[in-house]
Motif scaffolding. Structure first.
Motif, short mmCIF file in Angstrom:
data_model
loop_
_atom_site.label_atom_id
_atom_site.label_comp_id
_atom_site.label_asym_id
_atom_site.label_seq_id
_atom_site.Cartn_x
_atom_site.Cartn_y
_atom_site.Cartn_z
N MET A 165 0.92 -1.38 0.12
CA MET A 165 0.13 -0.09 -0.08
C MET A 165 0.58 1.24 0.12
O MET A 165 0.29 2.35 0.21
CB MET A 165 -0.93 -0.05 1.12
CG MET A 165 -1.98 -1.12 1.44
SD MET A 165 -2.82 -1.22 2.95
CE MET A 165 -3.84 0.45 2.71
N ALA A 166 2.23 1.10 -0.38
CA ALA A 166 2.97 2.22 -0.05
C ALA A 166 2.70 3.29 -1.26
O ALA A 166 2.79 4.30 -0.64
CB ALA A 166 4.44 1.87 -0.50
N PRO A 167 2.08 3.28 -2.51
CA PRO A 167 1.93 4.29 -3.48
C PRO A 167 0.58 4.96 -2.66
O PRO A 167 0.69 6.13 -2.72
CB PRO A 167 1.60 3.71 -4.41
CG PRO A 167 2.40 2.39 -4.51
CD PRO A 167 2.39 1.73 -3.09
N SER A 168 -0.37 4.21 -2.26
CA SER A 168 -1.45 4.83 -1.71
C SER A 168 -1.02 5.83 -0.45
O SER A 168 -1.61 6.89 -0.36
CB SER A 168 -2.51 3.80 -1.11
OG SER A 168 -2.28 3.16 -0.26
N MET A 169 -0.23 5.32 0.28
CA MET A 169 0.08 6.06 1.72
C MET A 169 0.99 7.28 1.36
O MET A 169 0.63 8.36 1.76
CB MET A 169 1.20 5.10 2.37
CG MET A 169 0.80 3.89 2.97
SD MET A 169 -0.33 3.86 4.49
CE MET A 169 0.67 3.99 5.47
N ALA A 170 1.63 7.40 0.13
CA ALA A 170 2.47 8.40 -0.50
C ALA A 170 1.41 9.28 -0.75
O ALA A 170 1.39 10.75 -0.39
CB ALA A 170 3.56 8.12 -1.61
N ALA A 171 0.46 9.06 -1.51
CA ALA A 171 -0.48 9.97 -2.10
C ALA A 171 -1.43 10.61 -0.97
O ALA A 171 -1.51 11.91 -1.04
CB ALA A 171 -1.30 9.04 -3.38
N MET A 172 -1.72 9.81 0.00
CA MET A 172 -2.62 10.36 0.89
C MET A 172 -1.76 11.04 1.91
O MET A 172 -2.22 12.02 2.57
CB MET A 172 -3.34 9.38 1.69
CG MET A 172 -4.23 9.57 2.71
SD MET A 172 -5.49 10.77 1.97
CE MET A 172 -6.35 9.82 0.67
N ALA A 173 -0.40 10.82 1.84
CA ALA A 173 0.46 11.75 2.92
C ALA A 173 0.47 13.14 2.29
O ALA A 173 0.42 14.17 3.14
CB ALA A 173 1.93 11.14 2.87
N ILE A 174 0.65 13.47 1.00
CA ILE A 174 0.51 14.58 0.33
C ILE A 174 -0.87 15.24 0.48
O ILE A 174 -0.63 16.44 0.95
CB ILE A 174 0.93 14.54 -1.08
CG1 ILE A 174 2.39 13.97 -1.43
CG2 ILE A 174 0.56 15.96 -1.80
CD1 ILE A 174 2.78 13.71 -2.96
N LEU A 175 -1.81 14.66 0.31
CA LEU A 175 -3.28 15.22 0.46
C LEU A 175 -3.31 15.76 2.05
O LEU A 175 -4.00 16.65 2.23
CB LEU A 175 -4.28 14.36 -0.13
CG LEU A 175 -4.12 13.97 -1.60
CD1 LEU A 175 -5.23 12.98 -2.20
CD2 LEU A 175 -4.27 15.13 -2.40
N GLN A 176 -3.11 14.82 2.85
CA GLN A 176 -3.61 14.97 4.34
C GLN A 176 -2.45 16.16 4.83
O GLN A 176 -2.86 16.83 5.52
CB GLN A 176 -3.21 13.71 5.09
CG GLN A 176 -4.32 12.63 4.91
CD GLN A 176 -5.59 13.06 5.36
OE1 GLN A 176 -6.56 13.72 4.52
NE2 GLN A 176 -5.89 12.93 6.60
N GLY A 177 -1.31 16.12 4.13
CA GLY A 177 -0.34 17.25 4.67
C GLY A 177 -0.86 18.59 4.33
O GLY A 177 -0.60 19.42 4.93
#
Length: 279
Positions: A194-206
């Motif tokens: 799930m690393a790609p989804s974690m990275a994408a959501m890290a940007i959006l949440q950040g």
């Protein structure tokens, strides 16, 4: 003839994208140039590309770096809140989304229905009950009150669920046969996938946490605890408008988001597009 037509379409598309990119970047360019202008020049001509080049200087940034004590306090507050929000949101939201996607349990569809319902409700409607909850928990004027509502974000849960649906369940069955626990399956096998989804959501949440203005404004009271958006807003008062410092400070707030995007950009597109094609 067909090749020439395709080449023409490519040129038209490229020119169109360049024009759209310039339109999108124009406000940022305008803001960047204005950050080097003195307050008197801004008050006289406003934020525009019509300015006297001789008035440009680094005085605004020099002031922030050398004398902007409150600014750096607000900056650190926002940075800390955003970092904690990203970590907690990714951890808990990914677990919830993963469970909703890959586990069959009673009431699963009902829980997911609540997630969708909350996702469709505007935050402005939830502010009053959330504020009352923070009062009952004695969390007003604490960073916990700012972070807590974003720990399990409905949009993040929905995003991770949609991503986890595409993960192979065969890996879970194989891990169970090898004696792995359910937590071991998640942390050692599924979470790396799930690393790609974690990275994408890290940007959006950040990005959401960094730019969050309304909710911190409601629950925070002390000037030294303000986040950067609230602190910059306090520079505009009836007794003096520090537009030069405000604009220079706003430009500097873009830097962490750019760094965050650069760090995760290799996973960002993959995290957003995965699951769009099945086969």
């Amino acid at each position: 003839m067909k090749k020439e037509k395709n080449s023409l379409l490519v040129w038209v598309a490229n020119i169109s994208f360049i024009i759209i990119s310039f339109i999108a970047l124009f406000p940022i360019l305008n803001l960047l140039i204005s950050s080097f202008r003195p307050s008197s020049e801004l008050m006289r001509n406003g934020i525009s590309l019509v300015f006297d080049p001789s008035t440009l200087s680094l005085n605004n940034y020099t002031y922030i770096i050398t004398q902007g004590g409150n600014y750096w306090s607000w900056f650190i507050n926002s940075l800390s809140i955003s970092a904690i929000t990203i970590i907690l949101s990714l951890f808990f939201s990914s677990m919830v989304g993963y469970a909703l996607a890959l586990y069959d349990f009673k009431g699963r569809n009902l829980v997911f229905g609540f997630v969708l319902f909350i996702l469709m409700v505007p935050f402005e409607i939830l502010m009053l009950p959330l504020f009352q909850l923070m009062i009952n928990m004695n969390l007003i004027n604490t960073y916990t009150a700012v972070i807590l509502p974003a720990v399990v974000a409905p949009v993040a849960v929905f995003f991770f669920r949609q991503y986890a649906i595409g993960l192979p369940k065969e890996l879970m069955d194989a891990a169970r046969i090898d004696g792995a626990s359910e937590y071991g399956i998640f942390f050692k096998i599924m979470l790396p996938l799930m690393a790609p989804s974690m990275a994408a959501m890290a940007i959006l949440q950040g990005l959401g946490s960094w730019n969050n203005f309304l909710w911190p404004l409601i629950v925070l009271r002390s000037n030294d605890m303000f986040t950067l958006p609230i602190g910059l807003a306090t520079l505009l008062t009836p007794y003096g408008n520090n537009y030069d410092i405000l604009i220079a400070g706003s430009v500097m707030t873009i830097v962490p988001i750019i760094i965050l995007f650069i760090f995760f950009q290799r996973y960002f597109v993959a995290g957003l597009t995965v699951g769009g094609v099945k086969g």
